[in-house]
Design an enzyme around this catalytic site. Structure first.
Site, PDB file in Angstrom:
ATOM      1  N   ALA A  74      27.807  69.319 -14.340  1.00  0.00           N
ATOM      2  CA  ALA A  74      26.624  68.560 -14.721  1.00  0.00           C
ATOM      3  C   ALA A  74      25.367  68.986 -13.962  1.00  0.00           C
ATOM      4  O   ALA A  74      24.324  68.361 -14.126  1.00  0.00           O
ATOM      5  CB  ALA A  74      26.885  67.065 -14.542  1.00  0.00           C
ATOM      6  N   SER A 120      30.296  59.053 -13.965  1.00  0.00           N
ATOM      7  CA  SER A 120      30.973  58.627 -12.738  1.00  0.00           C
ATOM      8  C   SER A 120      31.116  59.817 -11.811  1.00  0.00           C
ATOM      9  O   SER A 120      32.223  60.188 -11.412  1.00  0.00           O
ATOM     10  CB  SER A 120      32.354  58.026 -13.075  1.00  0.00           C
ATOM     11  N   LEU A 121      29.978  60.415 -11.481  1.00  0.00           N
ATOM     12  CA  LEU A 121      30.034  61.607 -10.633  1.00  0.00           C
ATOM     13  C   LEU A 121      28.855  61.643  -9.679  1.00  0.00           C
ATOM     14  O   LEU A 121      27.787  61.094  -9.948  1.00  0.00           O
ATOM     15  CB  LEU A 121      30.081  62.869 -11.490  1.00  0.00           C
ATOM     16  N   TYR A 172      25.359  52.957  -5.586  1.00  0.00           N
ATOM     17  CA  TYR A 172      25.813  52.406  -4.298  1.00  0.00           C
ATOM     18  C   TYR A 172      24.621  51.773  -3.586  1.00  0.00           C
ATOM     19  O   TYR A 172      23.497  52.282  -3.666  1.00  0.00           O
ATOM     20  CB  TYR A 172      26.436  53.523  -3.455  1.00  0.00           C
ATOM     21  N   TYR A 182      25.571  57.554   5.019  1.00  0.00           N
ATOM     22  CA  TYR A 182      25.470  57.980   3.625  1.00  0.00           C
ATOM     23  C   TYR A 182      24.234  58.857   3.518  1.00  0.00           C
ATOM     24  O   TYR A 182      23.187  58.429   3.042  1.00  0.00           O
ATOM     25  CB  TYR A 182      25.376  56.742   2.731  1.00  0.00           C
ATOM     26  N   LYS A 190      20.759  57.838  -5.177  1.00  0.00           N
ATOM     27  CA  LYS A 190      21.146  56.569  -5.804  1.00  0.00           C
ATOM     28  C   LYS A 190      19.908  55.716  -6.117  1.00  0.00           C
ATOM     29  O   LYS A 190      19.887  54.994  -7.117  1.00  0.00           O
ATOM     30  CB  LYS A 190      22.122  55.798  -4.904  1.00  0.00           C
TER      31      LYS A 190
HETATM   32  P1  NAI Z   1      35.603  60.646  -7.448  1.00  0.00           P
HETATM   33  O1  NAI Z   1      35.880  61.770  -6.520  1.00  0.00           O
HETATM   34  O2  NAI Z   1      36.741  60.075  -8.212  1.00  0.00           O
HETATM   35  O3  NAI Z   1      34.497  61.020  -8.531  1.00  0.00           O
HETATM   36  C1  NAI Z   1      33.463  61.915  -8.344  1.00  0.00           C
HETATM   37  C2  NAI Z   1      33.653  63.000  -9.400  1.00  0.00           C
HETATM   38  O4  NAI Z   1      32.486  63.786  -9.517  1.00  0.00           O
HETATM   39  C3  NAI Z   1      34.791  63.945  -9.080  1.00  0.00           C
HETATM   40  O5  NAI Z   1      35.719  63.940 -10.160  1.00  0.00           O
HETATM   41  C4  NAI Z   1      34.097  65.309  -8.989  1.00  0.00           C
HETATM   42  O6  NAI Z   1      34.923  66.349  -9.468  1.00  0.00           O
HETATM   43  C5  NAI Z   1      32.903  65.068  -9.889  1.00  0.00           C
HETATM   44  N1  NAI Z   1      31.795  66.008  -9.724  1.00  0.00           N
HETATM   45  C6  NAI Z   1      31.157  66.376  -8.577  1.00  0.00           C
HETATM   46  N2  NAI Z   1      30.176  67.247  -8.867  1.00  0.00           N
HETATM   47  C7  NAI Z   1      30.177  67.432 -10.213  1.00  0.00           C
HETATM   48  C8  NAI Z   1      29.405  68.216 -11.111  1.00  0.00           C
HETATM   49  N3  NAI Z   1      28.427  69.011 -10.668  1.00  0.00           N
HETATM   50  N4  NAI Z   1      29.680  68.169 -12.433  1.00  0.00           N
HETATM   51  C9  NAI Z   1      30.671  67.378 -12.892  1.00  0.00           C
HETATM   52  N5  NAI Z   1      31.443  66.611 -12.089  1.00  0.00           N
HETATM   53  C10 NAI Z   1      31.192  66.642 -10.765  1.00  0.00           C
HETATM   54  O7  NAI Z   1      34.873  59.554  -6.558  1.00  0.00           O
HETATM   55  P2  NAI Z   1      34.239  58.126  -6.874  1.00  0.00           P
HETATM   56  O8  NAI Z   1      33.971  57.554  -5.551  1.00  0.00           O
HETATM   57  O9  NAI Z   1      35.060  57.359  -7.829  1.00  0.00           O
HETATM   58  O10 NAI Z   1      32.852  58.467  -7.530  1.00  0.00           O
HETATM   59  C11 NAI Z   1      32.440  58.070  -8.820  1.00  0.00           C
HETATM   60  C12 NAI Z   1      31.062  57.435  -8.758  1.00  0.00           C
HETATM   61  O11 NAI Z   1      31.168  56.197  -8.054  1.00  0.00           O
HETATM   62  C13 NAI Z   1      30.022  58.270  -8.008  1.00  0.00           C
HETATM   63  O12 NAI Z   1      28.778  58.165  -8.652  1.00  0.00           O
HETATM   64  C14 NAI Z   1      29.966  57.554  -6.663  1.00  0.00           C
HETATM   65  O13 NAI Z   1      28.752  57.770  -5.996  1.00  0.00           O
HETATM   66  C15 NAI Z   1      30.126  56.127  -7.118  1.00  0.00           C
HETATM   67  N6  NAI Z   1      30.437  55.151  -6.057  1.00  0.00           N
HETATM   68  C16 NAI Z   1      31.548  55.306  -5.264  1.00  0.00           C
HETATM   69  C17 NAI Z   1      31.827  54.402  -4.250  1.00  0.00           C
HETATM   70  C18 NAI Z   1      33.035  54.552  -3.395  1.00  0.00           C
HETATM   71  O14 NAI Z   1      33.162  53.876  -2.377  1.00  0.00           O
HETATM   72  N7  NAI Z   1      33.985  55.405  -3.746  1.00  0.00           N
HETATM   73  C19 NAI Z   1      30.947  53.237  -4.000  1.00  0.00           C
HETATM   74  C20 NAI Z   1      29.833  53.132  -4.926  1.00  0.00           C
HETATM   75  C21 NAI Z   1      29.592  54.075  -5.899  1.00  0.00           C
END
Ligand code: NAI
Length: 286
Positions: A74, A120-121, A172, A182, A190
């Site tokens: 992305a 969700s990335l 977040y 962070y 964010k």
């Molecule tokens: P996750 O590791 O499951 O998801 C992040 C995904 O982004 C991964 O699958 C990764 O491969 C993908 N990614 C990274 N760069 C990319 C790119 N250039 N193109 C396509 N995909 C890419 O981790 P999580 O934590 O579930 O993250 C999902 C969302 O939730 C993110 O926006 C994160 O900031 C947000 N979030 C997470 C929190 C947490 O405590 N885990 C808290 C609040 C928000």
């Protein structure tokens, strides 16, 4: 007729993207995902080998089906954007059509349209550095991968989204409150994502009747969060200080996502919805 969802940012069964996929599947949606190119092989082979079967179980006992997995990066909008070193990279050369525009074209060819778009990335190469020590390159990379990626996805997918469609992203609270640790411009990314949610809700709502919201989620031990290095501390902090003193499960965020993209939320757009056991409402920890 069932709805079809495209979920960008699923590469294992630990993150919010996976949980959202499950909640949407349980509500009857067809699931299509976009997986980061470098993570694609291991995700697809794990899926095939049944490594995720336990976490594919839906409340009715059936297994979540993912109709198709698209490679996606992305941070690139179209092939002209891709630099030579990435093109030559073995992991990228093994896949094709993974820029945002090409993925939207492929989804259109394969399915015609979608109803739900989930972002969700996030990625911030310097996330472990304080903002004062963050380079321009690292800051812009965080914004590119974590904020503009959403603008780009929505821009390219809107033409194939059915009217009444809906889109969400994950944010977040570091966007609006100080969360030391962070870093790397991720808090800035964010903040941009949340502000863009409002402007995009206006533009996509007026032009296409599409709703745009973001979920401000509490801490989850995902792959991305473990890379930041302070996730266990944040989970403990929330357990101690939030109004609801329980661990947040990814399913609670998934269920909120299913609500937000459903007709039950038909008047909600441009909103930041907190799914964090209420931690955002606290002024001091007690
Ligand atoms: P996750 O590791 O499951 O998801 C992040 C995904 O982004 C991964 O699958 C990764 O491969 C993908 N990614 C990274 N760069 C990319 C790119 N250039 N193109 C396509 N995909 C890419 O981790 P999580 O934590 O579930 O993250 C999902 C969302 O939730 C993110 O926006 C994160 O900031 C947000 N979030 C997470 C929190 C947490 O405590 N885990 C808290 C609040 C928000």
């Amino acid at each position: 007729k069932g709805k079809r969802a495209f979920i960008a940012g699923v590469a294992d069964d630990n993150g919010y993207g996976w949980a959202i996929a499950k909640s949407l599947a349980a509500a009857g949606a067809e699931i299509v995902v976009g997986t980061w190119v470098p993570a694609l092989n291991i995700f697809e082979s794990s899926l095939r080998r049944g490594k995720f079967d336990e976490s594919r179980v839906l409340p009715n006992g059936s297994l979540m089906e993912i109709t198709k997995v698209y490679p996606l990066d992305a941070v690139f909008d179209n092939p002209e954007d891709v630099p030579e070193d990435i093109k030559a990279n073995k992991r990228y050369a093994g896949s094709s059509k993974w820029t945002v525009q090409e993925v939207a074209e492929s989804v259109k060819q394969d399915f015609g349209s979608i109803d739900i778009l989930v972002h969700s990335l996030a990625n911030g190469p310097e996330v472990t550095k304080p903002l004062l020590e963050t380079s321009r390159k690292g800051y812009l990379a965080a914004i590119s991968a974590s904020s503009y990626s959403y603008v780009s996805l929505l821009k390219h997918f809107i033409p194939i989204m059915n009217p009444g469609g809906s889109s969400i992203s994950l944010t977040y609270i570091a966007s609006e409150r100080i969360i030391p640790g962070y870093g790397g411009g991720m808090s800035s990314a964010k903040a941009a994502l949340e502000s863009d949610t409002k402007v995009l809700a206006f533009e996509a709502g007026r032009k296409h009747k599409i709703r745009v919201n973001t979920i401000s989620a509490g801490p989850l031990r995902s792959r991305a969060a473990k890379a930041i290095g302070f996730i266990d501390m944040m989970i403990d902090y929330s357990l101690e200080n939030a109004p609801l003193q329980k661990e947040l499960s990814a399913d609670e965020v998934g269920n909120t996502a299913a609500f937000l993209v459903s007709p039950l939320a038909s008047a909600i757009t441009g909103a930041v919805i907190y799914v964090d056991n209420g931690l955002n409402a606290m002024g001091v920890g007690v």
